[in-house]
Design an enzyme around this catalytic site. Sequence first.
Site, mmCIF file in Angstrom:
data_model
loop_
_atom_site.group_PDB
_atom_site.id
_atom_site.type_symbol
_atom_site.label_atom_id
_atom_site.label_comp_id
_atom_site.label_asym_id
_atom_site.label_seq_id
_atom_site.Cartn_x
_atom_site.Cartn_y
_atom_site.Cartn_z
ATOM 1 N N LYS A 269 0.812 -1.211 0.000
ATOM 2 C CA LYS A 269 0.000 0.000 0.000
ATOM 3 C C LYS A 269 0.848 1.265 0.000
ATOM 4 C CE LYS A 269 -4.034 -2.189 1.841
ATOM 5 N NZ LYS A 269 -5.118 -2.200 2.824
ATOM 6 N N ASN A 270 2.049 1.163 -0.528
ATOM 7 C CA ASN A 270 2.962 2.294 -0.580
ATOM 8 C C ASN A 270 2.849 2.981 -1.933
ATOM 9 O OD1 ASN A 270 5.551 3.358 -1.669
ATOM 10 N ND2 ASN A 270 6.319 2.970 0.385
#
Lengths: 387, 355
Positions: free
Chosen positions: B124-125
């Site tokens: 989720k970066n």
Amino acid sequence: LTSQMSNISAGDSSSSDDEGRSRRCRQQQQLPDMEKFSAQLTKYCRRVLTCLPSHCSGYDQNRLVFAWFAISTMDMLDRTQELNRQEIIDWVYSLQILPSSGRPVANCGFRGAPLLGSPADPHLDAENPLPYDASHLTMVFAGLGILLMLGDDLQRVDRDAVLSGVAALQTPAGCFTAGKFAPESDLRFVFSACVSCYYLNDFTKIDVDRSVAFLLACQTYEGGFGQRPGSEAHGGSTFCAIASLKLLGRLDSALPADSRQRSRLLRWLCQRQHRGFHGRPYKDDDSCYTFWIGASLAALGRANLIDRSALVEFVFSCYSGMDGGFSKYPGDSADPLHTYLALAGLAALRLEDERLEPIRPEANITERAHLHMLALHRAAAASAASH
Amino acid sequence: CQSQHLIEPVAAAAMSATAAGGWVLYRDRPDWADVTPLKQDESERTVLRIAYTEKFSDVHDYLRACMRADERSQRALALTADAIELNPANYTTWSYRRAILASLDGDMEAEMKLVRGIILRNQKNYQVWYHRRWVATRLSGADGTSELELTGEVLTEDSKNYHAWEHRQWAIRHFNLWERELAYTELLIGTDVRNNSAWHQRHFVLANRNGEASGLTPDVVAAETEFALNWIGQCPNNESAWSFLRGLHLDTGLADCPRLLQFCRELLATEAGCPHLLAFLADYRADQLDRRCPLAEGETRESVATEALRLLHLLATKADRIRRRYWLFVAGDLHARHGGQMPELQEGLVQPELD
């Protein structure tokens, strides 16, 4: 918080439960009274503002935003006078990126932390600019927001440089990139750009029409807004879209009150309540959507359409007296982001008016700080008129 | 949450250790003796300090020095990899790495592998997905199938990962991979009929695969209507499928498709408590009124409005009580525009004010 709230059962979530979560849920059933609640929150915020443990090193570039979460929380509790305000104000100004012969205005604004090694004195920094140092739009928003909340007069802000820096980040499609060396672009940064212009009362440097066109292109068939055209409707980007349109003064022209676009949007927002709010259909309720969905409805003048008691019950089931803050889900540990957004959502919806300073939803700031901002705008206009 | 990556613990990983076994601080490495590390300029009383580990500070002191000099070398490249492991959210490190790769004409194949590993550990970066796009556009001979594979892998673990879906859409547009995506969405819907992202992706493909012209032609709308109705029939309590169905008819209007009314009436026999069905029927009726469509024999505008109000009242009082204020608001609005008979409200329910 009334005594009725003090024995609420722990909120549940629509997904399958963790062992650990269930245990912590059972521990959280006693809610303290308002004075104790305020004291626990303040202690948490002050700890955040002092020092974070090493496992928070991922926040390194965004320290200004995390400071903003903590200060904003304390502003809602009307306790910022307990902070060393001048020290914080000076720290924010040390993060300003000023123009010089070696640094174009396009790079100017605020950085989130001095992590590239820039000198704390911004004038010294401007004389010897570092190659990869440039403004980040979220930091401009957070920096200006903190200054306003702490009652600063913004006299040390280089308005022209900041606004030029914002404008330089607008894309041909009307979106904004986060920064010269942060090339991601989506609605988060459209919002950061709009709210920064709003705080400084100047939209003349950005292309408003193009931003509006981009914003509208992000509305999906579901009625909410995605981060970029084509992306799935999501609570966070929906707030960014509505708030941006409102701040630009284009909400009613872009989404007329009796239009299908507006009614689809309203339907989508109201569908986001299970007990608390979630960001997309069939995702678990998450306390941060208290703000993204709640403030969206408040900005549209429809805060009255939600089920208030279910929301409040869920939000407070995410409170951890042990931590002194709010977590994403009931039973998890608290973090500064969810602590701010859970409370700010309630404050934007005016559900806790006796206990929390209300939030101006589209400006994402307390009404008190907003009034201070308006006073500065008036003073600037009067000063300009007399010259 | 959008900022989820900010609260992940520091990734622990084997790094470019020079000695056998343990990690050697950069300040103790002979090949870095020529560099003076650069510390952050902060007083002890600074706001929101972080208690960095020694390793973290050391790596970043050297990174700062390299970035100030804008050194473009293999050793600097390796240093950015170490810094990225410690803090993959640092966007400037990624920018600097790209600058070095460009200067050194870096190995994009190797970079793809590296980024893939980091993505799988930090799904989720934001920064890492951007970097992947940057590499993918510079990899000669790339046809985008690796992007479908990678996002497919991530979506198997988390079928709603927003970054993965956005990246997938980017790859489909960039590499013209529209063909098989409908089948992919159907696979995911079959796995989880309430995967809203999969339904959304299906709409995305249908609407955009024809370039500038809308892909929602009458034939497509008819076929996809049957697709949606089939899934609704199997699982009526599914907001995603109903939204998709509505989405097909946004431009034309629900009332232009009598099939919808027929289907809903049949479903009512067994699913009278399904909120999405009741709402859809109310929307259908409202559309007939809004666009002044010709009505069936025996129906009048008044009777249609009354039916819509009855459905909305049912939603408010029984089928979807959490949204009772919203449904009463919709009812009040419809009544104001089209008349009809308002059902009596139970005690305790208040009609929300219209502005």
